[in-house]
Design a protein around this motif. Structure first.
Motif, short mmCIF file in Angstrom:
data_model
loop_
_atom_site.label_atom_id
_atom_site.label_comp_id
_atom_site.label_asym_id
_atom_site.label_seq_id
_atom_site.Cartn_x
_atom_site.Cartn_y
_atom_site.Cartn_z
N LEU A 107 0.81 -1.22 0.00
CA LEU A 107 0.00 0.00 0.00
C LEU A 107 0.84 1.26 0.00
O LEU A 107 0.43 2.29 -0.55
N ALA A 108 2.01 1.22 0.62
CA ALA A 108 2.83 2.43 0.72
C ALA A 108 3.09 3.02 -0.66
O ALA A 108 2.91 4.22 -0.88
N SER A 109 3.50 2.17 -1.61
CA SER A 109 3.75 2.64 -2.97
C SER A 109 2.45 2.90 -3.72
O SER A 109 2.35 3.87 -4.48
N ALA A 110 1.45 2.03 -3.53
CA ALA A 110 0.18 2.19 -4.25
C ALA A 110 -0.50 3.51 -3.90
O ALA A 110 -1.04 4.19 -4.77
N LEU A 111 -0.48 3.88 -2.62
CA LEU A 111 -1.09 5.14 -2.21
C LEU A 111 -0.33 6.34 -2.79
O LEU A 111 -0.93 7.34 -3.20
N MET A 112 1.01 6.23 -2.81
CA MET A 112 1.78 7.31 -3.42
C MET A 112 1.40 7.50 -4.88
O MET A 112 1.29 8.64 -5.38
N ASN A 133 6.29 -11.18 -2.75
CA ASN A 133 7.37 -10.40 -2.15
C ASN A 133 7.10 -8.92 -2.41
O ASN A 133 7.05 -8.49 -3.56
N THR A 134 6.91 -8.15 -1.34
CA THR A 134 6.67 -6.71 -1.49
C THR A 134 7.81 -5.89 -0.91
O THR A 134 7.66 -4.70 -0.65
N VAL A 135 8.96 -6.51 -0.72
CA VAL A 135 10.11 -5.82 -0.15
C VAL A 135 10.52 -4.65 -1.03
O VAL A 135 10.79 -3.54 -0.54
N ASP A 136 10.55 -4.87 -2.34
CA ASP A 136 10.98 -3.81 -3.23
C ASP A 136 9.98 -2.65 -3.26
O ASP A 136 10.36 -1.50 -3.47
N LEU A 137 8.68 -2.97 -3.05
CA LEU A 137 7.68 -1.90 -3.00
C LEU A 137 7.90 -1.01 -1.78
O LEU A 137 7.75 0.21 -1.85
N LEU A 138 8.25 -1.62 -0.65
CA LEU A 138 8.56 -0.83 0.55
C LEU A 138 9.81 0.01 0.30
O LEU A 138 9.85 1.20 0.66
N ALA A 139 10.83 -0.60 -0.29
CA ALA A 139 12.06 0.14 -0.57
C ALA A 139 11.77 1.32 -1.50
O ALA A 139 12.30 2.43 -1.30
N SER A 140 10.94 1.09 -2.50
CA SER A 140 10.59 2.16 -3.43
C SER A 140 9.92 3.31 -2.70
O SER A 140 10.24 4.49 -2.94
N ALA A 141 8.97 2.99 -1.81
CA ALA A 141 8.28 4.04 -1.06
C ALA A 141 9.26 4.81 -0.19
O ALA A 141 9.17 6.04 -0.08
N MET A 142 10.22 4.12 0.44
CA MET A 142 11.17 4.80 1.31
C MET A 142 12.17 5.63 0.52
O MET A 142 12.65 6.66 1.01
N ARG A 186 17.59 -6.30 3.47
CA ARG A 186 17.68 -6.35 2.01
C ARG A 186 17.04 -5.14 1.35
O ARG A 186 16.94 -5.07 0.14
N LEU A 187 16.55 -4.17 2.13
CA LEU A 187 15.93 -2.99 1.55
C LEU A 187 16.97 -2.14 0.83
O LEU A 187 18.00 -1.77 1.41
N ASP A 188 16.72 -1.85 -0.42
CA ASP A 188 17.64 -1.03 -1.21
C ASP A 188 17.34 0.44 -0.94
O ASP A 188 16.75 1.16 -1.76
N VAL A 189 17.73 0.86 0.25
CA VAL A 189 17.50 2.22 0.73
C VAL A 189 18.80 2.70 1.35
O VAL A 189 19.52 1.90 1.97
N PRO A 190 19.15 3.98 1.18
CA PRO A 190 20.38 4.47 1.82
C PRO A 190 20.44 4.11 3.30
O PRO A 190 19.45 4.25 4.02
N VAL A 191 21.59 3.64 3.73
CA VAL A 191 21.74 3.14 5.10
C VAL A 191 21.37 4.20 6.12
O VAL A 191 20.72 3.90 7.13
N GLU A 219 17.65 6.18 10.38
CA GLU A 219 16.86 7.30 10.85
C GLU A 219 15.36 6.98 10.91
O GLU A 219 14.66 7.42 11.83
N ASN A 220 14.90 6.18 9.96
CA ASN A 220 13.45 6.04 9.77
C ASN A 220 12.87 4.70 10.20
O ASN A 220 11.65 4.55 10.23
N VAL A 221 13.69 3.69 10.49
CA VAL A 221 13.18 2.36 10.83
C VAL A 221 13.44 2.05 12.30
O VAL A 221 14.58 2.16 12.77
#
Length: 516
Positions: A225-230, A433-442, A472-477, A482-484
């Protein structure tokens, strides 16, 4: 033909005999056709389903302070792209009253399954009322089952909307044969996103910070939903994941996927520690240290052994066998027969086999009689089954003034069996697998906060499986740091059934919302 005539003759003889003794109809007993009473046509009834919202006002006492709030129970329509009604989604919303400011957050909460209603987060964790339980949250309370003020409600921090996706609770599709429009990873995300859009529009909440809270499979839904809502122009401020799953490959083993065995080992060690089955040097340690040691061994020695497979030497095999026995307390002969891979059912059956007790997959602190683990008799189902359902049905009618003949589906096996998991895989085939969707939203939003609550005694969605996912989130460390926020609690999959864990969860979420 002879048999047929004999039958006719026999029938005529019996009728003559009856007439002679006055048992047959006489002429005066016969009612003319036009004088016979007409039978009323029976029209099948339909379940009464209210289309209007039920709105009621209430007060709850939290830490000695009274909170005034309004409850709204309703079946809201959702529409397709043509504007035609697809179905109606049941929800219960709680909004603080006598609180100024239009920037008050609103959190949309749901459980998982797939096929589970929001009953458990609603009446066990976050809502202003919860089902009254035993003091330790382990013993089964006796009827009557009632609700009481929830001193740990997060209504202090955010308004709440508990959502039952189509096919759960009272929510149904307009066409009974249209389940494929809702029952799938991407299909479910799309329909829940449409509900959120409808709610924001109808309730005038477009200016509010939006939060999403999902438990178990609700982790798949929330991260999707995080990406879908965006994409719909709705920017979430935060996501709350309670004992979540975001990648089924981290939970479901097969002959080419050993990750779930690695992730399950610390949870097995926690269960063995709780029941006093570990070797003395481990048993004397605090749980946190036991988990650290088990995790360290599993991610190094055990991981390498499973990776090497048949390439292990006999000495290496025996060393791993000894280590598994040390952290699970299962007999080495059983572990050896399983080729170093211990399925959950074997552990749940074997840990307390001398007492003929099985332990719960959802909360390994709980036990039930039986020599072999039976999913249908998992002790957690008993603990939160009838007590939650009965109390909620009374609560809806007596306090929220909502009543319908439609059956409330706290769980729907048909939805689970017919769920399109493939629509959530990253590749053409594979695990959802929705890991990449979460990473995209972040990546798209630098202020999107994520809070993860895990139960130390959860063997359904093990703590290590979500830790692996987050890693495994492809998000800046720096953004991740800071956010998790990740917290582990003294409980199982539904850690909030433990009163002390629920209080700790509430305290942590107060800080989470306060930091927005």
């Amino acid at each position: 033909m002879k048999k047929y005539y004999l039958t006719l003759l026999l029938g005529a003889f019996i009728l003559t005999c009856l007439s002679s003794v006055g048992w047959a109809e006489t002429e005066k007993d016969v009612v003319a056709p036009e004088e016979q009473p007409r039978s009323q046509e029976v029209v099948p009834e339909k379940a009464i389903v209210p289309l209007d919202a039920s709105v009621t006002d209430h007060t709850v006492t939290v830490a000695g302070k009274k909170l005034n709030y309004r409850a709204r129970a309703e079946l809201m329509p959702v529409f397709d792209d043509k504007g035609d009604e697809m179905g109606r989604v049941f929800y219960v919303a709680y909004s603080r009253t006598k609180v100024s400011g239009k920037d008050r957050p609103v959190t949309f909460a749901f459980n998982g399954g797939p096929g589970s209603s929001s009953l458990f987060l609603h009446m066990g964790a976050f809502g202003p009322k919860v089902v009254k339980s035993s003091p330790d949250g382990i013993g089964l309370p006796r009827p009557p089952y009632v609700v009481q003020d929830n001193e740990d409600t997060i209504l202090e921090d955010t308004d709440l909307v508990f959502v039952d996706p189509i096919g759960t609770g009272f929510s149904r599709g307009f066409d009974p044969d249209s389940s494929e429009s809702f029952w799938g990873v991407s299909e479910d995300v799309a329909s829940v996103a449409q509900f959120i859009r409808m709610y924001l529009t109808r309730e005038g909440r477009w200016g509010s910070p939006i939060y999403i809270a999902g438990e178990s499979y609700g982790g798949i839904r929330a991260t999707g939903l995080a990406s879908a809502l965006m994409d719909m122009g709705i920017m979430p401020s935060g996501i709350i994941l309670v004992a979540p799953v975001a990648s089924y490959g981290d939970l479901v083993p097969d002959s080419s996927n050993d990750r779930p065995y690695i992730h399950a080992l610390p949870a097995m060690a926690a269960a063995a520690w709780y029941h006093g089955k570990l070797p003395e040097d481990l048993q004397s340690l605090p749980l946190e240290k036991v988990l650290y040691n088990a995790r360290d061994w599993a991610s190094s020695t055990y991981l390498k052994a499973l990776w090497d497979g048949n390439g292990l030497s006999e000495e290496e095999f025996e060393a791993v066998l000894e280590g598994l026995n040390r952290y699970t307390s299962l007999p080495e002969r059983d572990i050896k027969s399983l080729n170093l891979r211990v399925p959950p059912a074997v552990f749940l059956s074997g840990l307390l086999q001398d007492d003929r007790l099985m332990i719960s997959r959802y909360d390994t602190r709980l036990t039930g009689p039986g020599g072999w683990y039976d999913y249908g008799e998992d002790p957690m189902f008993t603990l939160v089954g009838a007590p939650y359902y009965t109390a909620f049905m009374s609560y809806l009618r007596d306090e929220l003034d909502f009543s319908t003949d439609r059956e409330y589906l706290s769980g729907n096996d048909e939805a689970l069996y017919r769920w399109n998991f493939q629509s959530g895989s990253e590749a053409f085939v594979g695990y959802p697998n929705t890991v990449d969707l979460l990473a995209s939203a972040m990546r798209r939003c630098d202020f999107l906060k994520v809070f993860v609550a895990m139960g130390a005694y959860d063997m359904t969605c093990t703590a290590d499986s979500i830790l692996y996912t987050l890693g495994r989130l492809d998000v800046p460390v720096e953004r991740l740091k800071e956010n998790v926020t990740v917290k582990t609690y003294d409980g199982g999959h539904m850690m909030y059934t433990n009163p002390s864990a629920k209080a700790a969860l509430k305290s942590d979420l107060d800080r989470f919302f306060g930091g927005r």
